[in-house]
Design a protein around this motif. Structure first.
Motif, PDB file in Angstrom:
ATOM      1  N   TYR A 113     -37.288  23.366 -21.567  1.00  0.00           N
ATOM      2  CA  TYR A 113     -37.116  24.676 -21.285  1.00  0.00           C
ATOM      3  C   TYR A 113     -36.928  25.861 -22.326  1.00  0.00           C
ATOM      4  CZ  TYR A 113     -37.190  24.378 -15.896  1.00  0.00           C
ATOM      5  OH  TYR A 113     -37.399  24.229 -14.911  1.00  0.00           O
ATOM      6  N   ALA A 114     -36.275  25.195 -23.375  1.00  0.00           N
ATOM      7  CA  ALA A 114     -36.051  26.015 -24.596  1.00  0.00           C
ATOM      8  C   ALA A 114     -37.391  26.244 -25.179  1.00  0.00           C
ATOM      9  CB  ALA A 114     -35.151  25.646 -25.352  1.00  0.00           C
ATOM     10  N   ASP A 115     -38.310  25.914 -25.227  1.00  0.00           N
ATOM     11  CA  ASP A 115     -39.514  25.735 -25.928  1.00  0.00           C
ATOM     12  C   ASP A 115     -40.406  26.797 -25.297  1.00  0.00           C
ATOM     13  OD1 ASP A 115     -38.980  23.680 -27.829  1.00  0.00           O
ATOM     14  OD2 ASP A 115     -39.346  22.401 -26.224  1.00  0.00           O
ATOM     15  N   VAL A 116     -40.210  27.030 -23.955  1.00  0.00           N
ATOM     16  CA  VAL A 116     -41.501  27.931 -23.173  1.00  0.00           C
ATOM     17  C   VAL A 116     -40.557  28.873 -22.196  1.00  0.00           C
ATOM     18  CG1 VAL A 116     -43.396  26.647 -22.939  1.00  0.00           C
ATOM     19  CG2 VAL A 116     -41.316  26.000 -21.358  1.00  0.00           C
ATOM     20  N   PRO A 117     -39.686  29.823 -22.803  1.00  0.00           N
ATOM     21  CA  PRO A 117     -38.898  30.693 -21.900  1.00  0.00           C
ATOM     22  C   PRO A 117     -39.836  31.762 -20.948  1.00  0.00           C
ATOM     23  CG  PRO A 117     -39.012  31.479 -24.014  1.00  0.00           C
ATOM     24  CD  PRO A 117     -39.641  30.025 -24.255  1.00  0.00           C
ATOM     25  N   PHE A 118     -40.861  31.979 -21.329  1.00  0.00           N
ATOM     26  CA  PHE A 118     -41.674  32.876 -20.519  1.00  0.00           C
ATOM     27  C   PHE A 118     -40.866  34.138 -20.393  1.00  0.00           C
ATOM     28  CE2 PHE A 118     -43.606  28.713 -19.264  1.00  0.00           C
ATOM     29  CZ  PHE A 118     -45.107  29.269 -19.397  1.00  0.00           C
ATOM     30  N   GLU A 119     -40.397  34.603 -21.249  1.00  0.00           N
ATOM     31  CA  GLU A 119     -39.278  35.908 -21.193  1.00  0.00           C
ATOM     32  C   GLU A 119     -40.124  37.066 -20.621  1.00  0.00           C
ATOM     33  OE1 GLU A 119     -37.745  36.552 -25.059  1.00  0.00           O
ATOM     34  OE2 GLU A 119     -36.349  34.796 -24.964  1.00  0.00           O
ATOM     35  N   LYS A 120     -41.554  37.323 -20.975  1.00  0.00           N
ATOM     36  CA  LYS A 120     -42.207  38.288 -20.828  1.00  0.00           C
ATOM     37  C   LYS A 120     -42.630  38.411 -19.083  1.00  0.00           C
ATOM     38  CE  LYS A 120     -43.384  39.279 -25.242  1.00  0.00           C
ATOM     39  NZ  LYS A 120     -44.714  39.892 -26.250  1.00  0.00           N
ATOM     40  N   VAL A 174     -41.565  31.582 -12.084  1.00  0.00           N
ATOM     41  CA  VAL A 174     -42.243  32.717 -11.507  1.00  0.00           C
ATOM     42  C   VAL A 174     -43.689  32.767 -12.144  1.00  0.00           C
ATOM     43  CG1 VAL A 174     -42.121  35.276 -12.022  1.00  0.00           C
ATOM     44  CG2 VAL A 174     -39.950  34.048 -11.810  1.00  0.00           C
ATOM     45  N   ALA A 175     -43.956  32.432 -13.282  1.00  0.00           N
ATOM     46  CA  ALA A 175     -45.333  32.716 -13.779  1.00  0.00           C
ATOM     47  C   ALA A 175     -46.188  31.427 -12.862  1.00  0.00           C
ATOM     48  CB  ALA A 175     -45.432  32.041 -15.196  1.00  0.00           C
ATOM     49  N   CYS A 176     -45.656  30.275 -12.752  1.00  0.00           N
ATOM     50  CA  CYS A 176     -46.539  29.476 -11.899  1.00  0.00           C
ATOM     51  C   CYS A 176     -46.683  29.806 -10.324  1.00  0.00           C
ATOM     52  CB  CYS A 176     -45.756  27.993 -12.018  1.00  0.00           C
ATOM     53  SG  CYS A 176     -45.962  27.223 -13.363  1.00  0.00           S
ATOM     54  N   ALA A 177     -45.622  30.573  -9.722  1.00  0.00           N
ATOM     55  CA  ALA A 177     -45.688  30.969  -8.455  1.00  0.00           C
ATOM     56  C   ALA A 177     -46.680  32.100  -8.293  1.00  0.00           C
ATOM     57  CB  ALA A 177     -44.283  31.586  -8.136  1.00  0.00           C
ATOM     58  N   MET A 193     -56.892  31.894 -11.582  1.00  0.00           N
ATOM     59  CA  MET A 193     -55.887  31.307 -12.228  1.00  0.00           C
ATOM     60  C   MET A 193     -56.193  31.256 -13.855  1.00  0.00           C
ATOM     61  SD  MET A 193     -53.848  28.395  -9.901  1.00  0.00           S
ATOM     62  CE  MET A 193     -55.208  27.777  -9.152  1.00  0.00           C
ATOM     63  N   ARG A 194     -57.505  30.779 -14.048  1.00  0.00           N
ATOM     64  CA  ARG A 194     -57.840  30.637 -15.569  1.00  0.00           C
ATOM     65  C   ARG A 194     -57.871  32.215 -16.050  1.00  0.00           C
ATOM     66  NH1 ARG A 194     -57.548  30.576 -19.936  1.00  0.00           N
ATOM     67  NH2 ARG A 194     -58.408  29.329 -21.415  1.00  0.00           N
ATOM     68  N   SER A 195     -58.667  32.969 -15.318  1.00  0.00           N
ATOM     69  CA  SER A 195     -58.657  34.142 -15.869  1.00  0.00           C
ATOM     70  C   SER A 195     -57.280  34.841 -16.233  1.00  0.00           C
ATOM     71  CB  SER A 195     -59.373  35.235 -14.909  1.00  0.00           C
ATOM     72  OG  SER A 195     -59.637  36.369 -15.084  1.00  0.00           O
ATOM     73  N   GLN A 196     -56.574  34.788 -15.206  1.00  0.00           N
ATOM     74  CA  GLN A 196     -55.087  35.344 -15.464  1.00  0.00           C
ATOM     75  C   GLN A 196     -54.511  34.884 -16.659  1.00  0.00           C
ATOM     76  OE1 GLN A 196     -53.343  37.990 -13.469  1.00  0.00           O
ATOM     77  NE2 GLN A 196     -52.791  38.026 -15.444  1.00  0.00           N
ATOM     78  N   ILE A 197     -54.324  33.554 -16.886  1.00  0.00           N
ATOM     79  CA  ILE A 197     -53.876  32.856 -18.106  1.00  0.00           C
ATOM     80  C   ILE A 197     -54.411  33.686 -19.276  1.00  0.00           C
ATOM     81  CG2 ILE A 197     -53.542  31.007 -19.577  1.00  0.00           C
ATOM     82  CD1 ILE A 197     -53.483  29.334 -16.823  1.00  0.00           C
ATOM     83  N   ALA A 198     -55.844  33.778 -19.392  1.00  0.00           N
ATOM     84  CA  ALA A 198     -56.554  34.302 -20.336  1.00  0.00           C
ATOM     85  C   ALA A 198     -56.106  35.804 -20.524  1.00  0.00           C
ATOM     86  CB  ALA A 198     -58.105  34.191 -20.104  1.00  0.00           C
ATOM     87  N   ALA A 215     -54.250  37.236 -23.899  1.00  0.00           N
ATOM     88  CA  ALA A 215     -54.812  38.323 -24.820  1.00  0.00           C
ATOM     89  C   ALA A 215     -54.023  39.479 -24.821  1.00  0.00           C
ATOM     90  CB  ALA A 215     -56.135  38.700 -24.184  1.00  0.00           C
ATOM     91  N   ASP A 216     -53.190  39.674 -23.811  1.00  0.00           N
ATOM     92  CA  ASP A 216     -51.999  40.866 -23.735  1.00  0.00           C
ATOM     93  C   ASP A 216     -50.876  40.444 -24.879  1.00  0.00           C
ATOM     94  OD1 ASP A 216     -53.795  42.344 -22.333  1.00  0.00           O
ATOM     95  OD2 ASP A 216     -52.761  41.952 -20.352  1.00  0.00           O
ATOM     96  N   GLY A 217     -50.833  39.228 -25.289  1.00  0.00           N
ATOM     97  CA  GLY A 217     -49.575  38.661 -26.070  1.00  0.00           C
ATOM     98  C   GLY A 217     -48.284  38.264 -25.188  1.00  0.00           C
ATOM     99  N   VAL A 218     -48.562  38.211 -23.739  1.00  0.00           N
ATOM    100  CA  VAL A 218     -47.396  37.847 -22.886  1.00  0.00           C
ATOM    101  C   VAL A 218     -47.120  36.312 -23.292  1.00  0.00           C
ATOM    102  CG1 VAL A 218     -46.743  37.594 -20.444  1.00  0.00           C
ATOM    103  CG2 VAL A 218     -48.253  39.639 -21.404  1.00  0.00           C
ATOM    104  N   LEU A 219     -47.876  35.456 -23.614  1.00  0.00           N
ATOM    105  CA  LEU A 219     -47.734  33.959 -23.763  1.00  0.00           C
ATOM    106  C   LEU A 219     -47.576  33.639 -25.064  1.00  0.00           C
ATOM    107  CD1 LEU A 219     -50.305  32.531 -20.994  1.00  0.00           C
ATOM    108  CD2 LEU A 219     -47.901  33.161 -20.765  1.00  0.00           C
ATOM    109  N   SER A 220     -46.720  32.827 -25.463  1.00  0.00           N
ATOM    110  CA  SER A 220     -46.757  32.012 -26.806  1.00  0.00           C
ATOM    111  C   SER A 220     -47.807  30.928 -26.595  1.00  0.00           C
ATOM    112  CB  SER A 220     -45.348  31.303 -27.007  1.00  0.00           C
ATOM    113  OG  SER A 220     -45.066  30.395 -25.991  1.00  0.00           O
ATOM    114  N   LEU A 221     -48.203  30.249 -27.857  1.00  0.00           N
ATOM    115  CA  LEU A 221     -49.208  29.382 -27.671  1.00  0.00           C
ATOM    116  C   LEU A 221     -48.783  28.033 -26.893  1.00  0.00           C
ATOM    117  CD1 LEU A 221     -51.719  27.805 -28.460  1.00  0.00           C
ATOM    118  CD2 LEU A 221     -50.661  27.036 -30.626  1.00  0.00           C
TER     119      LEU A 221
END
Length: 356
Positions: A69-76, A82-85, A127-132, A136-142
């Protein structure tokens, strides 16, 4: 359910990591990481882990197996769950997967590629389009992006109309394939993980004198980039030129020399001779291209060699022909304690292999 992978070490991962010995100052380097079962076992034991694979889909799957969990906080996005839902609630959006890997392909390819129902394929596209878009918007870390891609591949695998790999699809729908695709959040460990992950050539993996390096190369003619082409496409999110009955994407640039019988011994020898790690663990089996005694003799040039039988496991059965070929595979791990190159001689072997 994880992705079924040729040569998976999930059932023998503990035995393999046992051979690495106590956790030290160095890293556990998994240089052909696959789905990440061995790397995750090492991380759970407290090892700092470095992983590599030539296939981006494998590195994404392994990242999913490693992160806490500490590696992937999904803060944005308000958190991982929430992201998966959000992704799971998306309506279908027909795109490349729908066009090429569902019955919709018949309209332009002349063959109904029944990998996914049209409904599931369109939802995978959405789903793949949304992840992309998030990426692109900088919402996700690698690491967050790779985790979601790993979850997307698992979602696809649960409803894929295949016998095991993506080398072909079935001509009739299975009950699983007719179920709606679901994006599920996995249970993550409540910690961070000390790891690095890279996509690259195994011969360029760097090690130190304190590392333990684990090699699990292909050892039959099966080319992973062809057998798992659809996972590569889901990971890339691209629109490659595909063709043939199965819609195979270009894969020759990812062909492994370890899968060619004429090249395998030389490749394995060069790989192990080139490492600077203090210990090498090499997975192999009685199905491999290279005769065990020839392999042991060649590796004895590098240092002290010990062969450890691991387990007899059920044969992977992608099709009827493979089932008829035999019932089990004997897995073993060859442990090499390398001698520095400057101390090796070209005139004779350093020692005979020891059978543990």
């Amino acid at each position: 359910m994880s992705v079924r992978y040729i040569g998976s070490k999930a059932r023998v991962a503990d035995a393999i990591v046992d051979l690495a010995g106590p956790v030290g100052r160095g890293r556990f380097v998994d240089a052909f990481c696959g789905t990440g079962s061995v790397a995750a076992t090492a991380a759970n034991r407290g090892w700092a882990v470095a992983v590599n694979d030539a296939m981006p889909s494998a590195v994404a799957m392994t990242t999913g197996a490693l992160v806490g969990y500490a590696d992937v906080p999904f803060e944005k996005l308000g958190g991982y769950d929430v992201a998966c839902a959000y992704l799971d609630a998306l309506e279908g959006q027909p795109g490349f997967v729908h066009s090429e890997y569902s019955p919709a392909s018949e309209a332009h390819a002349g063959i109904a590629r029944m990998y996914f129902t049209e409904e599931n394929a369109a939802r995978l596209d959405a789903m793949r389009s949304q992840i992309a878009e998030w990426s692109a918007d900088g919402v996700l870390s690698l690491n967050e992006e790779r985790l979601l891609l790993a979850d997307l591949m698992q979602a696809a695998n649960r409803v894929a109309n295949i016998s095991g790999t993506y080398g072909c699809f079935l001509s009739s729908w299975t009950s699983n394939a007719l179920r709606p695709v679901e994006m599920r959040a996995r249970e993550l460990p409540n910690r961070g993980t000390d790891f690095t992950a890279r996509v690259g050539d195994v011969f360029s993996v760097e090690t130190t004198a304190e590392d333990v390096v684990y090699f699990d190369p292909p050892y039959t003619k099966r080319q992973y980039a062809a057998y798992y082409h659809l996972l590569e496409t889901l990971t890339a999110g691209d629109r490659p030129e595909v063709g043939g009955v199965t819609g195979l994407r270009p894969w020759r640039d990812k062909a492994s020399e370890f899968s060619y019988k004429s090249r395998a011994l030389d490749a394995l020898t060069r790989l192990i001779m080139g490492t600077t790690a203090r210990k090498v663990l090499l997975s192999y089996s009685n199905e491999g291209h290279v005769d065990r005694e020839r392999l042991l003799a060649a590796l004895s040039e590098a240092g002290r060699v010990t062969m450890h039988p691991i387990q007899t496991i059920g044969r992977y059965r992608p099709n009827a022909a493979a089932s008829a070929a035999g019932d089990s595979v004997q897995e073993y791990v060859i442990e090499v304690e390398p001698v520095p190159a400057r101390e090796r001689t070209n005139s004779r072997r350093l020692g005979q292999a020891v059978y543990a």
